[in-house]
Design an enzyme around this catalytic site. Structure first.
Site, PDB file in Angstrom:
ATOM      1  N   GLY A  33       0.838  -1.185   0.000  1.00  0.00           N
ATOM      2  CA  GLY A  33       0.000   0.000   0.000  1.00  0.00           C
ATOM      3  C   GLY A  33       0.877   1.241   0.000  1.00  0.00           C
ATOM      4  O   GLY A  33       1.966   1.235   0.586  1.00  0.00           O
ATOM      5  N   CYS A  34       0.429   2.302  -0.662  1.00  0.00           N
ATOM      6  CA  CYS A  34       1.266   3.506  -0.755  1.00  0.00           C
ATOM      7  C   CYS A  34       1.469   4.158   0.608  1.00  0.00           C
ATOM      8  O   CYS A  34       2.581   4.595   0.946  1.00  0.00           O
ATOM      9  CB  CYS A  34       0.674   4.495  -1.751  1.00  0.00           C
ATOM     10  SG  CYS A  34      -1.058   4.905  -1.479  1.00  0.00           S
ATOM     11  N   ASN A  35       0.411   4.221   1.419  1.00  0.00           N
ATOM     12  CA  ASN A  35       0.558   4.764   2.768  1.00  0.00           C
ATOM     13  C   ASN A  35       1.430   3.853   3.624  1.00  0.00           C
ATOM     14  O   ASN A  35       2.275   4.324   4.403  1.00  0.00           O
ATOM     15  CB  ASN A  35      -0.814   4.920   3.432  1.00  0.00           C
ATOM     16  CG  ASN A  35      -1.718   5.886   2.712  1.00  0.00           C
ATOM     17  OD1 ASN A  35      -1.264   6.876   2.156  1.00  0.00           O
ATOM     18  ND2 ASN A  35      -3.014   5.607   2.710  1.00  0.00           N
ATOM     19  N   ALA A  36       1.217   2.551   3.476  1.00  0.00           N
ATOM     20  CA  ALA A  36       1.993   1.584   4.252  1.00  0.00           C
ATOM     21  C   ALA A  36       3.474   1.665   3.919  1.00  0.00           C
ATOM     22  O   ALA A  36       4.335   1.557   4.798  1.00  0.00           O
ATOM     23  CB  ALA A  36       1.472   0.172   4.005  1.00  0.00           C
ATOM     24  N   THR A  89       5.125   4.345   2.837  1.00  0.00           N
ATOM     25  CA  THR A  89       5.672   5.587   3.382  1.00  0.00           C
ATOM     26  C   THR A  89       5.983   5.438   4.861  1.00  0.00           C
ATOM     27  O   THR A  89       7.073   5.799   5.325  1.00  0.00           O
ATOM     28  CB  THR A  89       4.679   6.749   3.170  1.00  0.00           C
ATOM     29  OG1 THR A  89       4.190   6.735   1.831  1.00  0.00           O
ATOM     30  CG2 THR A  89       5.351   8.086   3.431  1.00  0.00           C
TER      31      THR A  89
END
Length: 342
Positions: free
Chosen positions: A148-151, A153
Site C-alpha cells: 500500500g502507498c501509505n503503508a 511511506t
C-alpha cells in the site's frame, strides 16, 4: 534481452504510470494492455498524454496471448485481482498492485477486507513487495504483492528504527497526508474539485484504515512480538504525493543515525541532514523517498518525516523495481528519472 510485458488494468492511474515509466525502460517492451470497459480503444483516447507512444490497443484480459509475455503487471481493483491471477498461466511472473496479496494471514485479510480470500494458495505464495527489505525473496518469486502507498511511506520511516531498537514500540503515531490520485480514477462525489479543493480532511480514522493491516504484519514480524501503531491519513488537494509525520519515543540523533546507516547504499532512499525536512514537491513523478528527522520539544522524542510519490514509489515505480529483480535486471533500471519540478 528485452522482456515482453503485459499490463492488466491499464486504464487506471497506476496502469498509466506503468506505461509512462516502461516507455523509456531499456529492457522492457509493452506487448499487451487490458482495460475491459475500454477494450478496443487506443491508449491515447484514454490518456492523451500518452499519444506520442506506439502502444497496443486495449483488450479484454481473455483476449491476451500470454505465451509470449515474460511478466504481467496486474493493476486491477482490489478483490478483482484474486480471480484474474488464479486464471493466468502458472509459469507467468506477476507483480500485483492491488491489496489482494499483501497480507499473509487469511484471517487478517478477512478482518481488514471484510470477506474470505478467494485464492488462499496464491496468498501463501505471494512475496511482500517492499523492495529494499525483501530483495532476495523478490528475486526468487513468481508473484509479488505491491505494498500500500501509505503503508510503504510509514514503513520507510519506521522499519529501520525497530530493527535498530532505538524507539519505544508501544508509542508510534503516524499522521499522514495523501494526494487524491491514491483514491483511484473512478468518479466519486467527495473527489469532485468543488468538494476537495481548498480543504483537507481525515478519513478511515480511529484505526479503520486497511493499511494498518500491513503495519501490524510487518512491524510485528520485525519486533518478534505484536506492535500496533496509531495511524490517521488525511486527503489533501494535491494530485500526487504522500507526506507522513511519524512521532516516536527515542533519542532524535539515534533515530537519525539508524535511518542514515540503513539507507546509506540505497539508490532511492535519501535521508536528509539532521533537522532538514522533506517536501512532496521534491519527489513528484519519481521513485525516490526523502526522509528527515528533527527533535521534539518533549525530551526523548523525535519526529520522522517521509515523503514519496504515491503513484511512483508508492505503486507503479516500486512494481517496476520489483519486476526488475524478478527478471534478473538492475533493480533501478528505467527508474532513475529526476523528479518533476515545479
Amino acid at each position: 534481452m528485452v522482456q515482453n510485458i503485459a499490463i492488466l488494468g491499464a486504464s487506471g492511474y497506476t496502469g498509466a504510470e506503468l506505461v509512462r515509466l516502461i516507455a523509456t525502460h531499456p529492457s522492457m517492451r509493452i506487448v499487451a494492455l487490458s482495460g475491459d470497459r475500454k477494450a478496443g480503444m487506443a491508449m491515447a483516447e484514454v490518456f492523451p498524454f500518452l499519444r506520442h507512444l506506439d502502444l497496443p490497443r486495449l483488450q479484454k484480459i481473455e483476449e491476451i496471448d500470454f505465451s509470449s509475455v515474460d511478466l504481467a503487471f496486474c493493476a486491477l481493483p482490489h478483490a478483482t485481482s484474486q480471480a484474474v491471477i488464479a486464471g493466468l498461466p502458472r509459469d507467468l511472473k506477476i507483480v500485483d498492485l492491488s491489496a489482494d496479496f499483501r497480507l499473509r494471514d487469511p484471517a487478517a485479510y478477512e478482518t481488514w477486507y471484510g470477506k474470505p480470500h478467494a485464492a488462499p494458495e496464491l496468498q501463501k505464495e505471494a512475496v511482500y513487495g517492499l523492495t529494499e527489505f525483501y530483495r532476495d525473496e523478490i528475486r526468487a518469486a513468481r508473484l509479488v504483492a505491491g505494498t500500500g502507498c501509505n503503508a510503504a511511506t510509514g514503513q520507510y520511516a519506521i522499519r529501520p528504527l525497530i530493527e535498530a531498537g532505538v524507539i519505544d514500540l508501544d508509542d508510534i503515531l503516524i499522521d499522514l497526508k495523501a494526494g487524491v490520485s491514491g483514491a483511484g480514477r473512478s468518479l466519486k462525489e467527495n473527489l469532485l474539485h468543488a468538494e476537495l479543493s481548498e480543504g483537507t480532511h481525515a478519513y478511515s480514522a480511529g484505526g479503520r484504515h486497511r493499511h494498518l493491516g500491513e503495519f501490524d504484519q510487518e512491524f510485528s514480524k520485525i519486533a518478534g512480538r505484536p506492535v500496533q501503531v496509531r495511524f490517521t491519513p488525511h486527503l489533501t488537494p494535491m494530485n500526487r504525493g504522500i507526506l507522513a509525520n511519524v512521532y516516536v519515543k527515542g533519542d532524535p540523533q539515534a533515530v537519525h543515525r539508524a535511518l542514515t546507516e540503513r539507507y546509506l547504499t540505497e539508490t532511492f532512499l535519501e535521508v536528509l541532514p539532521f533537522g532538514a525536512l522533506p517536501s512532496t514537491r521534491d519527489i513528484r513523478g519519481s521513485n525516490y523517498v526523502h526522509i528527515g528527522v528533527i527533535g521534539d520539544r518533549v525530551p526523548g522524542c523525535a519526529m520522522v518525516v517521509a515523503v514519496l510519490d504515491n503513484l511512483c514509489k508508492g505503486s507503479s515505480g516500486q512494481a517496476i523495481q520489483n519486476a526488475n529483480l524478478m527478471l534478473g535486471l538492475d533493480e533501478a533500471e528505467g527508474l532513475r528519472l529526476a523528479p518533476v519540478f515545479p
